[in-house]
Design a protein around this motif. Structure first.
Motif, PDB file in Angstrom:
ATOM      1  N   CYS A  48       9.350  26.681 -32.331  1.00  0.00           N
ATOM      2  CA  CYS A  48       9.682  25.403 -31.696  1.00  0.00           C
ATOM      3  C   CYS A  48      10.735  25.727 -30.639  1.00  0.00           C
ATOM      4  CB  CYS A  48      10.231  24.411 -32.724  1.00  0.00           C
ATOM      5  SG  CYS A  48      10.750  22.865 -31.938  1.00  0.00           S
TER       6      CYS A  48
ATOM      7  N   CYS B  47      14.131  23.753 -30.939  1.00  0.00           N
ATOM      8  CA  CYS B  47      14.988  24.096 -32.077  1.00  0.00           C
ATOM      9  C   CYS B  47      15.194  25.600 -32.208  1.00  0.00           C
ATOM     10  CB  CYS B  47      14.391  23.566 -33.373  1.00  0.00           C
ATOM     11  SG  CYS B  47      13.977  21.823 -33.313  1.00  0.00           S
TER      12      CYS B  47
ATOM     13  N   CYS C 219       7.368  22.281 -37.190  1.00  0.00           N
ATOM     14  CA  CYS C 219       8.748  22.719 -37.087  1.00  0.00           C
ATOM     15  C   CYS C 219       9.528  22.124 -38.264  1.00  0.00           C
ATOM     16  CB  CYS C 219       9.353  22.252 -35.772  1.00  0.00           C
ATOM     17  SG  CYS C 219      11.132  22.579 -35.687  1.00  0.00           S
TER      18      CYS C 219
ATOM     19  N   SER D 141      12.551  21.794 -38.572  1.00  0.00           N
ATOM     20  CA  SER D 141      13.767  21.130 -38.120  1.00  0.00           C
ATOM     21  C   SER D 141      13.485  19.743 -37.552  1.00  0.00           C
ATOM     22  CB  SER D 141      14.461  22.011 -37.084  1.00  0.00           C
ATOM     23  OG  SER D 141      15.648  21.417 -36.637  1.00  0.00           O
ATOM     24  N   CYS D 142      12.599  19.665 -36.575  1.00  0.00           N
ATOM     25  CA  CYS D 142      12.361  18.383 -35.918  1.00  0.00           C
ATOM     26  C   CYS D 142      11.018  17.778 -36.300  1.00  0.00           C
ATOM     27  CB  CYS D 142      12.451  18.531 -34.394  1.00  0.00           C
ATOM     28  SG  CYS D 142      11.084  19.432 -33.654  1.00  0.00           S
TER      29      CYS D 142
HETATM   30 ZN   LIG Z   1      11.766  21.700 -33.676  1.00  0.00          ZN
END
Ligand SMILES: [Zn+2]
Length: 151
Positions: free
Chosen positions: A5, A8, A31, A33-34
């Motif tokens: 990603c 991120c 991802c 994270s997001c």
């Molecule tokens: Zn991400």
């Protein structure tokens, strides 16, 4: 093979894979994270390539694609997958396909690590159709018929 990603700067996690059965491959990565998702689609040629190189997608080896014509001799993980196409007799009665100068020149533009396999695909294509001489025109037709645009 992995996906990152960009926002991120994190490696995306493999989520799911689908092999619809027509030789194509679809894999989805997320991802952590997001939550952004991305999908990888491969046509039969690319799937076969991944398979023959023994590359693992999402931690699992891609199964042999049912891609008529090029299955013989191109099995997953074969040690000589990088080697030039062997001049072995095929399962047809036809003799070897001759490559004219222009076709050889064209093949020379293919990256060497897949050249043997690409040549084999073209040879199989020609043999199946009783074509005795490989020319750039035949290569164009094969790419179009086999969905190999971009190769
Ligand atoms: Zn991400």
């Amino acid at each position: 093979m992995k996906f990152l990603c960009v926002d991120c700067d994190r490696q995306m996690a493999f989520e799911e894979r689908a092999v619809p059965g027509d030789g194509t491959l679809a894999a989805v990565f997320t991802c952590p994270s997001c939550g952004r998702r991305t999908a990888m689609l491969a046509n039969p040629m690319e799937t076969q390539l991944v398979s023959s190189l023994g590359v693992k997608v999402g931690g699992r080896t891609v199964p042999d694609a049912n891609f008529e014509g090029i299955r013989t001799g191109v099995t997953a993980g074969r040690e000589d997958a990088f080697a030039p196409a062997p001049e072995t007799p095929s399962d047809t009665q036809a003799g070897p396909v001759r490559w004219n100068v222009d076709a050889v020149e064209r093949l020379g533009h293919v990256p060497s690590f897949v050249r043997g396999m690409v040549k084999k695909i073209y040879n199989e294509y020609a043999k199946e159709r009783g074509i005795e001489e490989m020319t750039p025109e035949i290569m164009d037709r094969a790419r179009s018929d086999l969905g190999l645009e971009g190769m």
